[in-house]
Write an enzyme that holds these catalytic residues in place. Structure first.
Site, PDB file in Angstrom:
ATOM      1  CG  ASP A 189     -72.543   2.331 -41.724  1.00  9.84           C
ATOM      2  OD1 ASP A 189     -72.953   3.144 -40.841  1.00  9.84           O
ATOM      3  OD2 ASP A 189     -73.516   1.541 -42.490  1.00  9.84           O
ATOM      4  CG  HIS A 244     -57.915  27.805 -31.765  1.00  8.15           C
ATOM      5  ND1 HIS A 244     -56.698  27.090 -32.020  1.00  8.15           N
ATOM      6  CD2 HIS A 244     -57.824  28.998 -32.583  1.00  8.15           C
ATOM      7  CE1 HIS A 244     -56.033  27.883 -32.749  1.00  8.15           C
ATOM      8  NE2 HIS A 244     -56.501  28.803 -33.217  1.00  8.15           N
ATOM      9  CG  ASP A 250     -61.792  33.226 -36.460  1.00  6.33           C
ATOM     10  OD1 ASP A 250     -62.010  33.049 -37.711  1.00  6.33           O
ATOM     11  OD2 ASP A 250     -60.952  33.240 -35.962  1.00  6.33           O
ATOM     12  CG  ASP A 310     -59.597  32.972 -41.060  1.00  7.88           C
ATOM     13  OD1 ASP A 310     -60.336  33.224 -40.315  1.00  7.88           O
ATOM     14  OD2 ASP A 310     -58.187  32.729 -40.885  1.00  7.88           O
ATOM     15  CG  HIS A 338     -53.263  35.457 -31.938  1.00 10.89           C
ATOM     16  ND1 HIS A 338     -53.293  36.618 -32.941  1.00 10.89           N
ATOM     17  CD2 HIS A 338     -54.443  35.943 -31.253  1.00 10.89           C
ATOM     18  CE1 HIS A 338     -54.368  37.322 -32.946  1.00 10.89           C
ATOM     19  NE2 HIS A 338     -54.892  37.045 -31.836  1.00 10.89           N
ATOM     20  CG  HIS A 385     -53.165  32.714 -41.005  1.00  8.01           C
ATOM     21  ND1 HIS A 385     -53.910  32.074 -42.215  1.00  8.01           N
ATOM     22  CD2 HIS A 385     -54.031  32.956 -40.110  1.00  8.01           C
ATOM     23  CE1 HIS A 385     -55.357  31.987 -41.701  1.00  8.01           C
ATOM     24  NE2 HIS A 385     -55.239  32.903 -40.596  1.00  8.01           N
ATOM     25  CG  HIS A 389     -53.815  28.197 -40.193  1.00  8.57           C
ATOM     26  ND1 HIS A 389     -53.893  27.637 -39.134  1.00  8.57           N
ATOM     27  CD2 HIS A 389     -54.484  29.594 -40.156  1.00  8.57           C
ATOM     28  CE1 HIS A 389     -55.058  28.374 -38.111  1.00  8.57           C
ATOM     29  NE2 HIS A 389     -55.008  29.452 -38.723  1.00  8.57           N
ATOM     30  CD  GLU A 444     -55.855  35.777 -37.701  1.00 10.04           C
ATOM     31  OE1 GLU A 444     -56.626  35.463 -36.970  1.00 10.04           O
ATOM     32  OE2 GLU A 444     -55.465  35.170 -38.595  1.00 10.04           O
ATOM     33  CE1 TYR A 481     -58.585  37.323 -29.001  1.00  7.34           C
ATOM     34  CE2 TYR A 481     -56.315  37.779 -28.840  1.00  7.34           C
ATOM     35  CZ  TYR A 481     -57.508  37.642 -29.479  1.00  7.34           C
ATOM     36  OH  TYR A 481     -57.471  37.396 -30.767  1.00  7.34           O
ATOM     37  NE  ARG A 535     -59.300  36.106 -33.952  1.00  6.25           N
ATOM     38  CZ  ARG A 535     -59.632  35.055 -33.159  1.00  6.25           C
ATOM     39  NH1 ARG A 535     -59.134  35.546 -31.739  1.00  6.25           N
ATOM     40  NH2 ARG A 535     -60.552  34.263 -33.189  1.00  6.25           N
ATOM     41  CD  GLU A 541     -58.947  36.172 -39.446  1.00  2.00           C
ATOM     42  OE1 GLU A 541     -59.805  35.528 -38.570  1.00  2.00           O
ATOM     43  OE2 GLU A 541     -58.040  35.257 -39.736  1.00  2.00           O
TER      44      GLU A 541
HETATM   45  N1  GLY Z   1     -59.655  30.910 -38.010  1.00  2.00           N
HETATM   46  C1  GLY Z   1     -58.567  30.444 -37.899  1.00  2.00           C
HETATM   47  C2  GLY Z   1     -57.591  31.906 -37.531  1.00  2.00           C
HETATM   48  O1  GLY Z   1     -57.955  32.917 -37.652  1.00  2.00           O
HETATM   49  O2  GLY Z   1     -56.419  31.687 -37.953  1.00  2.00           O
HETATM   50 MN    MN Z   2     -60.012  33.512 -38.376  1.00  2.00          MN
HETATM   51 MN    MN Z   3     -57.082  33.722 -39.605  1.00  2.00          MN
END
Ligand code: GLY
Ligand code: MN
Ligand code: MN
Length: 441
Positions: free
Chosen positions: A41, A247, A264, A275, A354, A358, A365, A388, A392, A409, A411
């Site tokens: 619940d 991720h 991140d 982000d 990647h 975005h 996103h 970003e 890697y 990374r 960003e």
């Molecule tokens: N944190 C998800 C991305 O950077 O797209």
């Molecule tokens: Mn991110």
């Molecule tokens: Mn991002």
């Protein structure tokens, strides 16, 4: 919360104009998200549907915004359906606006109890040229729409017409949400500022011997302390080899003094996401190979930000990221051959797999097309996107050992302005010197 409802009224009026332009008017019905059970619940913390929230600012579950768009300018109505006041439930679960207060505070023309929705929706859908609603989003809502349309069709014998078109309202709403209005930008700026502070706190406090979840706790502490309601997505706190998992979710490794730590993480502030990614040495100083990879990603990131400006194509900065990273990988002997050959073969994708960013908004996103009629979307003032790039490096036969398990990374959240762009997360340490200074204890 700023309940100045003019922003929301204006957005609803814009959707009504759009409906009039496309189908000569119609009815729109935009539901919020259902509550979700976590276990037994216990529910997940409630989060309204982004489209509904964009149009209403209304935070409660079991609510639907209905817009009536007559054929003529001025012939329109903005209506909210929501839960009734309920003295008993409010003792257990907390305050509910109820239709009267909700109408007043959120600027609707009319408001009704949610129990009246199905009857009224069917009545109002009769003789409208189109029904605008999200389809295939919430199964229970699809059911409501099916029942509504069947109810209207059953009345055809009495002389009414069913809508000729059923339009997925997300198309119009996504296009509207892609360009942020000043009220949205205020909230996005605050989300960015809080997240930036959280990254600074993480740099100042993380140390060898800590587990990744302890750093996650520092981020969460700063988000909530400064009034953010939630994380915009689960924080990625990835040390050492975990930084190469894009991720990464476990956040349970014990950090070593010679690790890089990739974070991140971004908060959600009144619905709006931030982000940010930063990568820093757990021991406070970059090693030679760590610095080489970091400087390469930083060079790519700065070059990318440079091409974010009105009129440029969305994909331009992705190509910049590929070029700068591919050349850097050649210089570090991680890729072999000419720049053109490495770009052509895609060999760089072993280390950068990647996209460079975005759209960002109510969803991390965010909604909005990336291509229009096959062409990359042109950037316009008011759009917000992330930049970003990353690198890697997993262990491999042809990979020099000094680079093994390095993941970097960087960003930022960038607003397209009339003149070019504004980096909304510029307050987050980024150069090697800034990062090392922020890590000092
Ligand atoms: N944190 C998800 C991305 O950077 O797209
Ligand atoms: Mn991110
Ligand atoms: Mn991002």
């Amino acid at each position: 919360m700023n309940y100045n409802h003019q922003h929301y009224r204006a957005r609803r009026a814009q959707l009504i104009s759009e409906m009039r332009r496309q189908t000569g008017g119609g009815i729109a019905a935009i539901p919020t998200s259902p509550e979700a059970v976590r276990n037994a619940d216990t529910h997940y913390p409630y989060r309204p549907d982004s489209h509904f929230y964009y149009l209403s600012g209304f935070p409660e579950p079991e609510a639907v915004a209905v817009l009536l768009a007559g054929h003529d300018e001025g012939d329109s109505k903005q209506i909210l359906f929501c839960r009734d006041k309920n003295a008993e439930r409010e003792i257990w679960d907390g305050f509910r606006y109820g239709p009267d207060a909700a109408r007043e505070i959120f600027g609707f023309d009319e408001a009704y109890p949610i129990a009246e929705l199905s009857a009224k929706l069917a009545d109002w859908t009769c003789d409208r040229p189109a029904l605008y609603t999200p389809l295939g989003l919430y199964p229970a809502w699809d059911d409501t729409i099916t029942k509504t349309l069947n109810e209207v069709r059953n009345r055809v014998r009495t002389g009414v017409a069913a809508p000729e078109a059923v339009v997925d309202a997300r198309t119009q709403l996504s296009a509207m949400r892609l360009v942020k209005d000043p009220h949205e930008l205020k909230l996005i700026r605050r989300a960015a500022e809080i997240s930036s502070g959280a990254h600074r706190r993480a740099m100042a406090r993380a140390r060898p011997g800590w587990h990744e979840y302890q750093v996650e706790a520092e981020l969460t502490h700063e988000f909530l302390r400064l009034g953010a309601q939630a994380v915009a997505y689960p924080s990625i706190v990835a040390s050492g080899p975990n930084a190469c998992v894009l991720h990464y979710r476990e956040n349970n490794r014990q950090m070593q003094g010679n690790d890089l730590l990739l974070i991140d993480a971004g908060c959600e502030f009144h619905g709006y996401a931030s982000d940010i990614t930063r990568t820093f040495p757990v021991g406070g100083k970059f090693s030679g190979p760590q610095k080489a990879v970091y400087e390469l990603v930083l060079a790519a990131q700065l070059a990318c930000i440079d091409v974010v400006k009105p009129g440029r194509a969305f994909h331009d900065y992705h190509h910049v990221a590929e070029r700068v990273l591919a050349q850097g990988l050649i210089d570090l002997s991680l890729c072999q051959g000419s720049l053109d050959a490495v770009l052509e073969s895609g060999a760089y994708k072993q280390f950068y797999m990647h996209r460079a960013g975005h759209w960002l908004g109510l969803d991390v996103h965010d909604v909005g097309l990336y291509r229009v009629h096959g062409e990359s979307h042109r950037l316009e003032p008011g759009m917000v996107l992330t930049v970003e790039p990353g690198c890697y490096i997993r262990p491999g036969e042809k990979v020099p050992e000094e680079f093994w398990d390095l993941g970097v990374r960087i960003e930022d959240d960038v607003l397209v302005t009339a003149e070019g762009n504004e980096n909304l997360t510029a307050g987050t340490p980024k150069t090697v010197a800034e990062v090392e200074a922020a890590c000092e204890r």
